[in-house]
Scaffold this motif. Sequence first.
Motif, PDB file in Angstrom:
ATOM      1  N   TRP A  82       0.787  -1.228   0.000  1.00  0.00           N
ATOM      2  CA  TRP A  82       0.000   0.000   0.000  1.00  0.00           C
ATOM      3  C   TRP A  82       0.821   1.281   0.000  1.00  0.00           C
ATOM      4  N   ARG A  83       2.147   1.198  -0.016  1.00  0.00           N
ATOM      5  CA  ARG A  83       2.953   2.404   0.124  1.00  0.00           C
ATOM      6  C   ARG A  83       4.028   2.517  -0.948  1.00  0.00           C
ATOM      7  N   LYS A  90       0.641   6.615   1.213  1.00  0.00           N
ATOM      8  CA  LYS A  90      -0.176   5.453   1.558  1.00  0.00           C
ATOM      9  C   LYS A  90      -1.450   5.450   0.719  1.00  0.00           C
ATOM     10  N   SER A 119      -5.185   3.219  -0.245  1.00  0.00           N
ATOM     11  CA  SER A 119      -6.131   2.295   0.379  1.00  0.00           C
ATOM     12  C   SER A 119      -7.324   2.061  -0.534  1.00  0.00           C
ATOM     13  N   ASP A 157      -4.959  -0.306   6.393  1.00  0.00           N
ATOM     14  CA  ASP A 157      -4.011  -1.422   6.378  1.00  0.00           C
ATOM     15  C   ASP A 157      -4.677  -2.720   6.798  1.00  0.00           C
ATOM     16  N   GLU A 189       2.200   6.258   8.638  1.00  0.00           N
ATOM     17  CA  GLU A 189       2.163   5.276   9.718  1.00  0.00           C
ATOM     18  C   GLU A 189       1.302   5.719  10.895  1.00  0.00           C
ATOM     19  N   GLU A 248      -4.558   4.172  12.657  1.00  0.00           N
ATOM     20  CA  GLU A 248      -5.851   4.246  11.986  1.00  0.00           C
ATOM     21  C   GLU A 248      -6.967   4.441  13.013  1.00  0.00           C
ATOM     22  N   SER A 263      -0.415  -6.543   4.967  1.00  0.00           N
ATOM     23  CA  SER A 263      -0.265  -5.923   6.275  1.00  0.00           C
ATOM     24  C   SER A 263      -0.229  -6.991   7.360  1.00  0.00           C
TER      25      SER A 263
END
Length: 809
Positions: A27-28, A41, A43, A52, A291, A294, A430
């Motif tokens: 995802w990054r 990032k 999603s 994640d 980072e 969430e 993840s």
Amino acid sequence: MPSTPLPAVDDLTLEEKCRLLGGASTWRTHPIERVGIPAVKMSDGPNGVRGDGLGARRTPGVVIPVGIAVGATWNPSLAAELGDLLGTESRRKGAHVLLAPTVNLQRTPIGGRVFECLSEDPELTARLAVPLVEAVQAHDVAVTVKHFVANDTEIDRMSVDVDVDDRVLRELYLRPFEATVTEAAAWGIMSAYNQRGGEHCAASRELLTGILRDEWGFDGFVVSDWYGSHDTVASIRAGLTVPMPGPSTIYGERLQAAVEAGDVEEPLVDAQVEDLLRLMARVRVTERDSEQAEETVDDPAERALCRRAVVEGLVLCRNEDAALPIPPGASVAVIGPNAEDTRIMGGGSASLQALPNRSLLQALADRAASVVHEPGVRIDRLPPPLTEEVLRTPDGEPGLRVDYRDGLDPDSPVVVTDVTPETMLRFFGSTPEGVDPERFHVTVTGTFVPERSGTHLLSAVLTGAGRIEVGDVAVLEDPDRQLPRGPLFFGFGSEEQEAAIECEAGVAVPIRITTTGRGGYAAIRLGVRAPEPPDMIARAVAAARDADVAVVVVGTNDEWETEGEDRTTIALPGDQDELVRRVAEANPRTVVVVNAGSPVSMPWVDDVAAVLLAYFGGMEMADGVVDVLLGDADPGGRLPLTYPEALEDTPAWRWYAPVDGVQHYGEGLLMGYRGFDAAGTVPLFPFGHGLSYGDADWGAASLSSDSIRAGDPVELTVPVQATGERAATVVVQAYLSGPDGFGRPPKVLAGFAKVTVAPGTEEPVVVTIPPEAFRRWDGDGWVVDEGTWEVVVAASATDVRQRLHLEVG
């Protein structure tokens, strides 16, 4: 606080530039610490932001109605509100880029991602996608409008070569992408898996540079669909910015080597770095750490929006003798497999962990006077995963214990222990902190407590090497990952392995699962089917006979409708058709709620009193549907695609299957309702169809002018009066029929307007028909044909109310 300035392209070495363009993980992107460039990032997805998800646990989030349900609202303002919510959720999940919206067209009703797309019509799709994109990006979150282009099927999706001529491509399949770029200034585009003209879309310079950048003025970034880029040199020359995922990538070291070998000019790399740096500035990447923790927010106002969106997308297709709303005080038999197992989203990359939600059965039981329930039939394609209601960890807590080891050695120390609430686990790149997502080992242990005695059917699938053991039975044993691959988990899963065990109700059965994860992706699926009573339909019929109203909730689930696999039929799974027939025989006031993300056949349609299409409505689906069933709200939806009587009636069906790897779009411009019009085929329900509880009369329509010049818009006005005791929901649809001799379909949607008219009042409904509606691609560019055009005023593709003439000169 102002953002920290990002470096210029010239501040980076060739190695850093090539590394920056290659994905670092699932995802990054790569950070470049030397010059202060952080990671970006991304999603999924279209109906919610997954984030994640760390191993067995995923961060719960808001789930809005899926794309087709948003399409059914015919409401651009509501699409903007939902886009605003997605932008808010993206910020909560720390995502700089949202992999949405999906604007591919619903060419056939069996496409695995039909539920994810907005409509079969390019203009309806465009009008909804534009405000959604603008609203997401108002939060400094980039969209990636996907999948560019003609990714309208899941059959051979990584390799199929789409043969579609330029006019059809321009007028149909490119139109929504064009609108999101030229009107909404989309910051991102996702290239498609498929090929066109023998080259993958991720390596097509015609698409990514010629059309997207040179013609439309796109200045954002292009990301590949995951694992959808294959050629380093062709992709960078085409204009692909970031191939995903990483760390294995066609850019990075491979791109650097291509530049050093003279196969790629460094300015091509610089151009993509500039696009990526521009994206980083737009999403304020230096202010927002990829980072960050969430966040889950359960906001009553956001739930209210989602519930309103459900109502606005519910399509009442049939309502004989005012069977709906359900009368106050009526006893209700709630029947069908999806009443208790209500599906709120489809499968694949659009799925996520929803905030708490409830079933239609629960919502009706809370609000109706008297409710009884019988499932009638089961529709699971495979034995369903077990949930924490019947699972216990070795410590006796709900769920199963998950032990993680860093690396692939099963004898290495456990570094993280977690609990999973179900026996379906997916690791999308993840894992918990301290566990390498590219190489890890998982052990899942605990028990399940059967609720019934008898033979239980077991089903097991793994993506990696491993073993699934239930009781003393090894359901799946594949220590070296030698089993053939099956359709599950995007084709990474093993073929399903089955076994049977005898169980006694209340007696715990041990479960032990071991598997490995490689390349940022792993999945586990253990399903168990308990014995069912043989008289399920008879019990449902008896319940229906004794009730005032029978509500039969039929449909599909994420096993039948999922990314990676098309359906093979539009028939309802299992014995649902038989269930509906027999319930309708027992109770003349039978209401069918269809909980499916795409069209299904309805051979019983003339035998039931009402049909309500609920699609996959997101986390507030149950209460939104009950609002309409009980008459607390008006069904606001209109069909965003045509429902055929039979799959063979679909104009594109003849050309569905690829021949020698090539999928020919032989129906040309006659896709969807256009083809039904041209052939005179009567659909089950037409495009644009939908009923209201309120009655309305349409007055004489008028145009703002009887003649216009090419390039001018025109306005259509229709006075609408609500004549009943309830407010009437009305969607005025304006179609255009152009001069003969240019190969046009009989008519095409040019504009629409949705209103709610209060009882006893009249409202002028104004529809703007934009200049783009009159144009035609002639091979070299857009042209507008002079002459007499017809403006078709309609309530659906087949319910034509008036016809007006317009001179275009």
